[in-house]
Design a protein around this motif. Structure first.
Motif, PDB file in Angstrom:
ATOM      1  N   VAL A 102      -2.108  -2.525  -6.694  1.00 57.79           N
ATOM      2  CA  VAL A 102      -2.303  -3.202  -5.415  1.00 57.79           C
ATOM      3  C   VAL A 102      -3.065  -4.496  -5.686  1.00 57.79           C
ATOM      4  CG1 VAL A 102      -3.413  -3.056  -3.149  1.00 57.79           C
ATOM      5  CG2 VAL A 102      -2.340  -1.015  -4.138  1.00 57.79           C
ATOM      6  N   TYR A 147     -12.495  -2.903  -8.659  1.00 55.48           N
ATOM      7  CA  TYR A 147     -11.227  -3.538  -8.985  1.00 55.48           C
ATOM      8  C   TYR A 147     -11.375  -4.375 -10.254  1.00 55.48           C
ATOM      9  CZ  TYR A 147      -6.678  -5.641  -8.035  1.00 55.48           C
ATOM     10  OH  TYR A 147      -5.364  -6.027  -8.114  1.00 55.48           O
ATOM     11  N   GLN A 206      -3.267   1.195  -9.454  1.00 59.09           N
ATOM     12  CA  GLN A 206      -2.024   1.417  -8.709  1.00 59.09           C
ATOM     13  C   GLN A 206      -1.217   0.141  -8.542  1.00 59.09           C
ATOM     14  OE1 GLN A 206      -4.103   3.112  -5.363  1.00 59.09           O
ATOM     15  NE2 GLN A 206      -3.380   5.181  -5.824  1.00 59.09           N
ATOM     16  N   THR A 232     -12.591   3.584  -5.475  1.00 58.09           N
ATOM     17  CA  THR A 232     -11.404   3.233  -4.695  1.00 58.09           C
ATOM     18  C   THR A 232     -10.851   1.892  -5.175  1.00 58.09           C
ATOM     19  OG1 THR A 232     -12.135   4.478  -2.763  1.00 58.09           O
ATOM     20  CG2 THR A 232     -10.546   2.730  -2.368  1.00 58.09           C
ATOM     21  N   MET A 244      -5.806  -5.611  -0.962  1.00 65.78           N
ATOM     22  CA  MET A 244      -6.846  -4.607  -0.776  1.00 65.78           C
ATOM     23  C   MET A 244      -7.922  -5.122   0.184  1.00 65.78           C
ATOM     24  SD  MET A 244      -9.347  -2.888  -3.650  1.00 65.78           S
ATOM     25  CE  MET A 244     -10.226  -4.431  -3.951  1.00 65.78           C
ATOM     26  N   TYR A 284       0.814  -1.214   0.000  1.00 69.14           N
ATOM     27  CA  TYR A 284       0.000   0.000   0.000  1.00 69.14           C
ATOM     28  C   TYR A 284       0.851   1.269   0.000  1.00 69.14           C
ATOM     29  CZ  TYR A 284      -4.952  -0.953  -0.048  1.00 69.14           C
ATOM     30  OH  TYR A 284      -6.226  -1.247  -0.461  1.00 69.14           O
ATOM     31  N   VAL A 314      -0.083   4.066  -2.364  1.00 71.10           N
ATOM     32  CA  VAL A 314      -1.304   4.842  -2.133  1.00 71.10           C
ATOM     33  C   VAL A 314      -0.953   6.050  -1.269  1.00 71.10           C
ATOM     34  CG1 VAL A 314      -3.660   4.799  -1.231  1.00 71.10           C
ATOM     35  CG2 VAL A 314      -2.683   2.734  -2.266  1.00 71.10           C
ATOM     36  N   GLN A 335      -9.135   2.450  -8.466  1.00 66.72           N
ATOM     37  CA  GLN A 335      -7.834   3.110  -8.279  1.00 66.72           C
ATOM     38  C   GLN A 335      -6.775   2.132  -7.773  1.00 66.72           C
ATOM     39  OE1 GLN A 335      -6.622   6.110  -9.025  1.00 66.72           O
ATOM     40  NE2 GLN A 335      -8.548   6.510 -10.071  1.00 66.72           N
ATOM     41  N   ARG A 336      -7.143   1.274  -6.829  1.00 69.57           N
ATOM     42  CA  ARG A 336      -6.165   0.316  -6.291  1.00 69.57           C
ATOM     43  C   ARG A 336      -5.694  -0.640  -7.383  1.00 69.57           C
ATOM     44  NH1 ARG A 336      -6.603   3.950  -3.758  1.00 69.57           N
ATOM     45  NH2 ARG A 336      -7.182   4.186  -1.583  1.00 69.57           N
TER      46      ARG A 336
END
Length: 185
Positions: free
Chosen positions: A96, A152, A94, A87, A101, A47, A50, A90-91
């Protein structure tokens, strides 16, 4: 001994009052609850990509949602679900992993559940109020986990479609003889 169903959505007025009292106490300690979550987030090295402000904002949203749920509003408004979906998206972007997550999310909600139980015991709530509050928090966590994973998976699907489109364009250019050669660039 006979088991009876608890009225999670419409508890006895006394139980609702106990839950509201606990919600008020959690609201007063919202910043401390965010800090507790942030401390736990540090246990997840993946993480690091983030931004800390994003994590703080997520932690505060989590606290606001459990307070709302304890007060009897355990359905997420559309904009909140969309926010968790975003969210999750975005993860994924990114990098993740989905497992990290969801594991972090469960850890954060575990921290908030523990805070709820501590506050309920301190407020001398009855066992029915503690059980109903815990059921509400688990339901909320399930809803949010679903929204995170939806976002996701939407991002993963969009990425896969874009990759497929690039491969198809490459193959079309290759077969039609219009693929630029290294010297043509």
């Amino acid at each position: 001994m006979t088991l009876t169903m608890l009225a999670v959505d419409a508890p006895d007025p006394g139980v609702a009052a106990e839950l509201a009292t606990v919600a008020d106490g959690l609201e007063r300690s919202a910043e401390q609850l965010v800090t507790r979550q942030l401390a736990r987030y540090a246990e997840f090295p993946l993480y690091e990509v983030v931004a800390q402000e994003d994590l703080r904002r997520s932690g505060l949203r989590n606290v606001c949602r459990i307070i709302s749920s304890l007060r009897g509003s355990d359905r997420l408004p559309a904009e909140v679900t969309e926010d968790e979906t975003e969210t999750g998206r975005q993860r994924a972007l990114q990098g993740v992993p989905a497992e990290s997550m969801t594991s972090l999310f469960r850890t954060a909600y575990g921290e908030l559940r523990d805070a709820f139980v501590e506050a309920a015991v301190e407020a001398r709530c009855g066992s029915e109020a503690i059980l109903i509050g815990t059921q509400r928090l688990w339901r909320l966590a399930d809803q949010q986990t679903s929204a995170l994973l939806t976002g996701y998976h939407q991002a993963e699907l969009a990425r896969a479609r874009a990759d497929e489109s690039r491969r198809a364009a490459f193959l079309t250019a290759l077969l039609s003889g219009t693929l630029p050669m290294d010297g043509d660039r």
